[in-house]
Design a protein around this motif. Structure first.
Motif, PDB file in Angstrom:
ATOM      1  N   UNK A 172       0.836  -1.200   0.000  1.00  0.00           N
ATOM      2  CA  UNK A 172       0.000   0.000   0.000  1.00  0.00           C
ATOM      3  C   UNK A 172       0.870   1.248   0.000  1.00  0.00           C
ATOM      4  N   UNK A 173       0.439   2.220  -0.763  1.00  0.00           N
ATOM      5  CA  UNK A 173       1.137   3.496  -0.794  1.00  0.00           C
ATOM      6  C   UNK A 173       0.740   4.318   0.438  1.00  0.00           C
ATOM      7  N   UNK A 174       1.515   5.350   0.767  1.00  0.00           N
ATOM      8  CA  UNK A 174       1.189   6.141   1.974  1.00  0.00           C
ATOM      9  C   UNK A 174      -0.233   6.686   1.975  1.00  0.00           C
ATOM     10  N   UNK A 175      -0.685   7.226   0.847  1.00  0.00           N
ATOM     11  CA  UNK A 175      -2.042   7.752   0.808  1.00  0.00           C
ATOM     12  C   UNK A 175      -3.072   6.629   0.906  1.00  0.00           C
ATOM     13  N   UNK A 181      -6.695   3.199   6.974  1.00  0.00           N
ATOM     14  CA  UNK A 181      -6.924   3.440   8.399  1.00  0.00           C
ATOM     15  C   UNK A 181      -8.280   4.101   8.628  1.00  0.00           C
ATOM     16  N   UNK A 182      -8.635   5.036   7.762  1.00  0.00           N
ATOM     17  CA  UNK A 182      -9.928   5.715   7.908  1.00  0.00           C
ATOM     18  C   UNK A 182     -11.085   4.753   7.710  1.00  0.00           C
ATOM     19  N   UNK A 183     -10.979   3.889   6.715  1.00  0.00           N
ATOM     20  CA  UNK A 183     -12.038   2.917   6.473  1.00  0.00           C
ATOM     21  C   UNK A 183     -12.132   1.898   7.609  1.00  0.00           C
ATOM     22  N   UNK A 211      -4.766  -6.535   2.757  1.00  0.00           N
ATOM     23  CA  UNK A 211      -5.738  -5.642   3.389  1.00  0.00           C
ATOM     24  C   UNK A 211      -5.986  -6.074   4.837  1.00  0.00           C
ATOM     25  N   UNK A 212      -6.166  -7.377   5.058  1.00  0.00           N
ATOM     26  CA  UNK A 212      -6.375  -7.877   6.412  1.00  0.00           C
ATOM     27  C   UNK A 212      -5.151  -7.600   7.291  1.00  0.00           C
ATOM     28  N   UNK A 213      -3.954  -7.800   6.734  1.00  0.00           N
ATOM     29  CA  UNK A 213      -2.743  -7.535   7.508  1.00  0.00           C
ATOM     30  C   UNK A 213      -2.623  -6.063   7.867  1.00  0.00           C
ATOM     31  N   UNK A 214      -2.964  -5.186   6.925  1.00  0.00           N
ATOM     32  CA  UNK A 214      -2.889  -3.743   7.198  1.00  0.00           C
ATOM     33  C   UNK A 214      -3.886  -3.345   8.281  1.00  0.00           C
ATOM     34  N   UNK A 215      -5.079  -3.925   8.265  1.00  0.00           N
ATOM     35  CA  UNK A 215      -6.062  -3.638   9.309  1.00  0.00           C
ATOM     36  C   UNK A 215      -5.552  -4.103  10.668  1.00  0.00           C
ATOM     37  N   UNK A 216      -4.954  -5.268  10.708  1.00  0.00           N
ATOM     38  CA  UNK A 216      -4.423  -5.781  11.969  1.00  0.00           C
ATOM     39  C   UNK A 216      -3.293  -4.890  12.492  1.00  0.00           C
ATOM     40  N   UNK A 217      -2.401  -4.463  11.625  1.00  0.00           N
ATOM     41  CA  UNK A 217      -1.308  -3.593  12.052  1.00  0.00           C
ATOM     42  C   UNK A 217      -1.840  -2.260  12.585  1.00  0.00           C
ATOM     43  N   UNK A 218      -2.904  -1.758  11.977  1.00  0.00           N
ATOM     44  CA  UNK A 218      -3.487  -0.500  12.449  1.00  0.00           C
ATOM     45  C   UNK A 218      -4.058  -0.665  13.854  1.00  0.00           C
ATOM     46  N   UNK A 219      -4.777  -1.768  14.106  1.00  0.00           N
ATOM     47  CA  UNK A 219      -5.346  -1.981  15.434  1.00  0.00           C
ATOM     48  C   UNK A 219      -4.247  -2.179  16.474  1.00  0.00           C
ATOM     49  N   UNK A 220      -3.201  -2.915  16.110  1.00  0.00           N
ATOM     50  CA  UNK A 220      -2.091  -3.109  17.037  1.00  0.00           C
ATOM     51  C   UNK A 220      -1.417  -1.769  17.343  1.00  0.00           C
ATOM     52  N   UNK A 221      -1.265  -0.929  16.330  1.00  0.00           N
ATOM     53  CA  UNK A 221      -0.639   0.380  16.529  1.00  0.00           C
ATOM     54  C   UNK A 221      -1.499   1.254  17.439  1.00  0.00           C
ATOM     55  N   UNK A 222      -2.824   1.192  17.286  1.00  0.00           N
ATOM     56  CA  UNK A 222      -3.689   2.013  18.109  1.00  0.00           C
ATOM     57  C   UNK A 222      -3.685   1.554  19.561  1.00  0.00           C
ATOM     58  N   UNK A 223      -3.652   0.243  19.786  1.00  0.00           N
ATOM     59  CA  UNK A 223      -3.652  -0.256  21.162  1.00  0.00           C
ATOM     60  C   UNK A 223      -2.265  -0.183  21.779  1.00  0.00           C
ATOM     61  N   UNK A 224      -1.216  -0.350  20.973  1.00  0.00           N
ATOM     62  CA  UNK A 224       0.177  -0.313  21.444  1.00  0.00           C
ATOM     63  C   UNK A 224       0.344  -1.347  22.556  1.00  0.00           C
ATOM     64  N   UNK A 225       0.865  -0.934  23.688  1.00  0.00           N
ATOM     65  CA  UNK A 225       1.126  -1.865  24.784  1.00  0.00           C
ATOM     66  C   UNK A 225       0.002  -1.899  25.807  1.00  0.00           C
ATOM     67  N   UNK A 226      -1.099  -1.225  25.545  1.00  0.00           N
ATOM     68  CA  UNK A 226      -2.204  -1.187  26.499  1.00  0.00           C
ATOM     69  C   UNK A 226      -2.981  -2.491  26.498  1.00  0.00           C
ATOM     70  N   UNK A 227      -3.518  -2.831  27.668  1.00  0.00           N
ATOM     71  CA  UNK A 227      -4.419  -3.971  27.760  1.00  0.00           C
ATOM     72  C   UNK A 227      -5.794  -3.580  27.223  1.00  0.00           C
ATOM     73  N   UNK A 228      -6.663  -4.552  27.144  1.00  0.00           N
ATOM     74  CA  UNK A 228      -8.005  -4.270  26.613  1.00  0.00           C
ATOM     75  C   UNK A 228      -8.744  -3.258  27.475  1.00  0.00           C
ATOM     76  N   UNK A 229      -8.688  -3.400  28.791  1.00  0.00           N
ATOM     77  CA  UNK A 229      -9.390  -2.472  29.675  1.00  0.00           C
ATOM     78  C   UNK A 229      -8.739  -1.089  29.654  1.00  0.00           C
ATOM     79  N   UNK A 230      -7.415  -1.036  29.564  1.00  0.00           N
ATOM     80  CA  UNK A 230      -6.747   0.263  29.459  1.00  0.00           C
ATOM     81  C   UNK A 230      -7.127   0.965  28.161  1.00  0.00           C
ATOM     82  N   UNK A 231      -7.200   0.198  27.072  1.00  0.00           N
ATOM     83  CA  UNK A 231      -7.591   0.784  25.793  1.00  0.00           C
ATOM     84  C   UNK A 231      -9.031   1.289  25.845  1.00  0.00           C
ATOM     85  N   UNK A 232      -9.930   0.512  26.475  1.00  0.00           N
ATOM     86  CA  UNK A 232     -11.328   0.929  26.593  1.00  0.00           C
ATOM     87  C   UNK A 232     -11.446   2.204  27.436  1.00  0.00           C
ATOM     88  N   UNK A 233     -10.728   2.254  28.559  1.00  0.00           N
ATOM     89  CA  UNK A 233     -10.764   3.457  29.402  1.00  0.00           C
ATOM     90  C   UNK A 233     -10.215   4.666  28.654  1.00  0.00           C
TER      91      UNK A 233
END
Length: 962
Positions: A172-175, A181-183, A211-233
């Motif tokens: 995927x290109x940068x744009x 990520x927006x979708x 596409x599936x791999x890119x979606x997974x990487x985006x979710x991992x990047x958003x959560x980073x090292x936080x747990x599920x409850x930390x991310x929810x809070x």
């Protein structure tokens, strides 16, 4: 073992392939040695493919120069893609420490190195084939330009006809990553994302896997090292939600129990439109299988909005009380309490509402009640053969009569309709008893119009708004196996669109002038001051003026009582005097046509600087010891930094050690609700009636159809409970006349028996019935036996005194031991218990009641044994002892599990219990003293005729019974 070598030359030229090679044939045990070519046979050449050499140097040998290194790489990749191969960057140096350079190679360059460990899959492979293609880029400091040279333009492999499936070409290109990520944030399906990428760029080579791999990487990047409850809070805190949760500690770990949250704009709407609320739970919203408690209201434009949500661990009274307490905290003024709260017939929720909102009228959904009554009518309202009226028509008449009861406008009319309903249903007393005891006697004030219309319900008699909100939310949920963060994201997207729709409705009400109300004095002061929906209600009510006039008796004034709007008699007075309706004659709910953020005032307003509290905390920090200081610091950190919480998600069932467990069906990804019981009944009877209309013979399932077309005693027609349902785990459709073994129970107890569940009759039926009641699985009866045996061993002296002698105690101990194994019987699960291993009462009733801390009741007719109650011998009574009753039904040589209604009569206590129980256990009987007196009174009035064996008669000496 020796063998001679060939004297022929080993090297064979191309022209000498067919030359005959002279060979000696050494014989080994009558066989030729392997690997030796027999004499006289031509040697075949090895099947070696010809080397491939494809030169692409001319395409890259140019004088092209670029200002930027990335532009040079982009040009090289565009050329390679036109030639149908992909280029990778092998090395790159920006020139800070070394010379600026760039090395590009074919994606199939390099040599494959086998892994030392065995690969998990045999289908894996490699792209590397040591392709020599290489380009080098260098930076000219004089011209400050990048230039590309060809080191080796050869390829040792075929070039592909297309680049689909090549990972480098499909990157995927940068744009495109930003678009991806927006979708992903907006929950767009991967297939739709991929199709949109292809439409934007026809040359795009991205695959679905990327596409599936890119979606997974985006979710991992958003959560980073936080747990599920930390991310929810963090999500809740970033979007300024009001949220609160409580936890439970299991095995030293703090797990989430319940969580309540509300959007800030929902709180604003709730404080403006708080008169009527609807509450209901929905399911299949997360992988934790927690019910989502949803609270909804509606605006002055009658647009439904969500007030708050709560994931609850259980649908018990305590959970609902906690959630409703958080709901009450959202109100900015104590005077803004709800007037009406509508729920379905959930007893726990119905009991929780008066505890938190005692002044609110708790109404019950009419839709659910009508469906329950219709389902019961299908089961119990039968028509005899030969009658002119059809069963379906009679059931329809019965249901209409019940609806007339609910629609009774006065108490006198209610009494008349109830009498008419009883007379119509006098042939089906069980159906009448169900309607009266379950609905009318308990909930008539929450259902019948004569009582319901005394409250301002604004036309809401059902929880349809809550059910509709469930459906809208399910359309945003992609599946029911996501975590809490995924569920919250769906809720957040739904709320954003919901607020837009609410604001749109407000805007239309503030800008559109209705033609019906123009140039009319009656509405002159109301335009753009109240909602158009309220104007429509007033206009409809004005049409009743011709009938009612200014007579309030004819009017009834329901519009003012139920909606807070002028009724027909008041409108008649306004028209008579040519006066407009004043704004103060309209309830405040209909005057709000915008998002209002009321200023907090009165007793609720407080010092939010928390100066006094902060000074008190500082004083405690100064005087407390180190351990208390650490505790205060940890609590302050949780308040200041909610994303640092160490709370774990709700605990889920994990695999444990031991024997192989039963196969567990994986949870479905579907979010659609399961069918209700009335839907199963309607579906079955619709199919049955359709088959009866097309065939003269009765509709009988194929697996239970008798050989003859007419039902016989040996092959009776199937009952409702035998109806084949096409769903998993359907609810049993039973009535009192169809309950298994109910004729072996006292007749006066039949109305109090909900169901009787049969268990395997292998001699362990008593233990199986106890295991089914306690653990939900009759196959766990061995664990019940082990616990009973352990209880006997640890309290030998007490049970010897209860049994009266050592021999009886030893007999019971031996009965709880497994039978000896033989060749024919290798397992207790596959064996039939001998008589000395059977479950026996009253001896074992004390043991079961004590180890389970529950009340054990034996119910039977006189011939099968006495009716008795056994209480625990040592424990303190529980807060709600009526819910801790296990009833065992004694049939001839068999035990079954009897499900009794809460609060039903129970037999008298066993005589040995009072003599040997502990003092703290005497309170058990006090909780059931009234129920036991009722049982004794009913038992004394029942005419029990014992069965006597009087012999057999013959033709010569007939049997005569007086």
């Amino acid at each position: 073992m020796d063998s001679t070598r060939t004297k022929a030359q080993n090297s064979v030229t191309e022209g000498e392939i067919n030359e005959v090679v002279e060979v000696r044939r050494p014989v080994v045990l009558g066989l030729f040695a392997t690997g030796i070519v027999p004499a006289g046979q031509p040697r075949s050449p090895p099947n070696v493919p010809q080397p491939i050499e494809i030169d692409t140097s001319s395409h890259f040998a140019t004088d092209r120069e670029e200002n930027d290194r990335d532009e040079l790489i982009k040009w090289a990749r565009s050329v390679s893609q036109s030639l149908r191969f992909a280029i990778i960057v092998r090395r790159s140096d920006s020139g800070e420490k070394r010379k600026a350079q760039l090395v590009l190679e074919c994606e199939r360059s390099g040599k494959y190195v086998p892994a030392k460990k065995k690969l998990k899959s045999d289908t894996s492979g490699t792209r590397k084939c040591e392709c020599p293609f290489r380009l080098r880029g260098y930076y000219n400091k004089a011209t400050k330009l990048w230039r590309l040279t060809v080191v080796n333009g050869m390829h040792n492999h075929e070039l592909d006809k297309g680049l689909e499936g090549h990972l480098v070409a499909g990157r995927l290109k940068p744009q495109e990553k930003d678009f991806m990520d927006e979708m992903t944030r907006n929950a767009v399906a991967p297939k739709n994302i991929l199709s949109t990428l292809k439409e934007r760029d026809p040359e795009n080579k991205t695959s679905a896997k990327q596409v599936y791999n890119a979606r997974h990487r985006y979710r991992v990047k958003m959560r980073a090292s936080m747990t599920e409850m930390q991310h929810l809070c963090k999500k809740l805190d970033d979007n300024k939600y009001y949220y609160k949760y409580r936890t439970v500690v299991e095995n030293g770990v703090e797990h989430l129990q319940d969580i309540f949250f509300a959007h800030p704009r929902s709180i604003t709407l709730f404080n403006s439109f708080h008169t009527v609320l609807m509450m209901d739970s929905t399911y299949k919203t997360s992988k934790y299988k927690m019910p989502l408690f949803e609270i909804v209201g509606f605006t002055s434009t009658e647009k439904t909005f969500n007030v708050a949500f709560a994931w609850l661990s259980n649908e018990k009274e305590d959970n609902f009380i906690w959630a409703l307490q958080q709901l009450r905290c959202l109100l900015r003024r104590e005077t803004n309490l709800p007037k009406v709260i509508l729920t379905d017939r959930d007893l726990a929720l119905m009991n929780a509402i008066p505890a938190v909102f005692p002044e609110a009228a708790a109404l019950v959904c009419r839709f659910h009640v009508k469906k329950n009554v219709r389902t019961k009518a299908v089961e119990l309202v039968k028509v005899r053969d030969g009658e002119k009226v059809k069963a379906a028509d009679m059931r329809e008449r019965v249901c209409l009569a019940f609806e007339d009861v609910l629609d009774s406008s006065t108490e006198a009319e209610y009494t008349e309709n109830v009498m008419a309903f009883r007379k119509l249903c006098e042939r089906w007393p069980k159906f009448v008893r169900y309607v009266e005891e379950t609905i009318l006697d308990t909930d008539k004030e929450k259902l019948v119009s004569a009582w319901v219309d005394k409250h301002m319900h604004m036309g809401n008699h059902t929880t349809n708004r809550a059910e509709s909100a469930h459906g809208v939310l399910k359309s945003y949920l992609t599946d029911g196996l996501g975590d809490l963060v995924k569920g919250w994201e769906s809720i957040h997207r739904m709320l954003g669109n919901q607020f837009t729709q609410v604001q749109t409705e407000f805007g239309q009400n503030m800008s559109v002038y209705g033609h019906t109300y123009r140039k009319k004095t009656l509405y002159s002061t109301l335009m753009f001051k109240i909602s158009r929906r309220a104007m429509r209600y007033i206009h409809t009510e004005s049409k009743r003026v011709e009938f009612t006039g200014m007579d309030s008796m004819k009017c009834g004034c329901l519009m003012r009582t139920n909606y807070g709007l002028p009724c027909a008699c008041l409108i008649a007075k306004k028209l008579h005097h040519n006066r407009p309706i004043r704004l103060d004659e309209v309830y405040k709910h209909w005057k709000i046509i915008c998002f209002q953020d009321e200023e907090v005032g009165g007793d609720v307003e407080d010092d939010y600087a928390c100066t006094a509290e902060w000074q008190a905390i500082q004083e405690r920090l100064r005087t407390a010891d180190v351990s208390m200081k650490n505790e205060i610091r940890d609590q302050l950190r949780k308040i200041a930094y909610p994303t640092t919480t160490d709370v774990e998600p709700p605990n889920t069932n994990v695999k444990s050690k031991g024997a192989k467990k039963k196969k567990v069906v994986r949870g479905t990804r579907s979010t659609s609700r399961d069918k209700s019981r009335w839907e199963h009944v309607e579906e079955y009877f619709t199919e049955t009636q359709a088959s009866q209309s097309s065939k003269p013979s009765p509709s009988i399932p194929s697996h239970s159809r008798p050989s003859s077309s007419q039902p016989t005693a040996s092959n009776p027609m199937p009952t409702v409970s035998e109806a084949p349902l096409t769903v998993s785990n359907p609810l049993p459709l039973t009535s009192s006349s169809q309950i298994f073994g109910i004729n072996h129970m006292p007749k006066f107890m039949h109305p109090f028996i909900e169901d009787i569940i049969n268990v395997d009759g292998d001699g362990y039926c008593g233990y199986r019935a106890v295991a089914l009641a306690q653990r939900g699985n009759e196959d766990d009866f061995e664990l019940i036996r082990c616990n009973m045996s352990r209880e006997l061993r640890l309290n030998k002296d007490m049970y010897v005194a209860i049994f009266g002698c050592e021999e009886r105690y030893q007999y019971i101990c031996d009965a709880l031991l497994p039978p000896p194994r033989t060749r024919q019987r290798t397992s207790i699960r596959n064996s039939v218990a001998p008589m000395d291993k059977w479950f026996t009462l009253p001896d074992m009733g004390h043991i079961v009641a004590t180890i389970l801390d529950r009340v054990v009741v034996q119910l039977s007719i006189l011939q099968n044994g006495p009716c008795e109650t056994f209480f625990p011998l040592r424990s303190i009574p529980s807060p709600n002892p009526s819910s801790r009753v296990i009833c065992l039904g004694a049939l001839p040589d068999h035990y079954v599990l009897v499900k009794l209604k809460v609060g039903c009569p129970i037999p008298k206590s066993n005589k040995s219990w009072k003599q040997y129980c502990a003092k703290q256990s005497l309170g058990w009987e006090d909780s059931f003293i009234v129920a036991q007196h009722r049982f004794e009174e009913m038992m004394s009035t029942e005419n029990v005729v014992p069965i006597q064996i009087v012999g057999a008669g013959s033709r010569e000496t007939p049997l005569v019974i007086d």
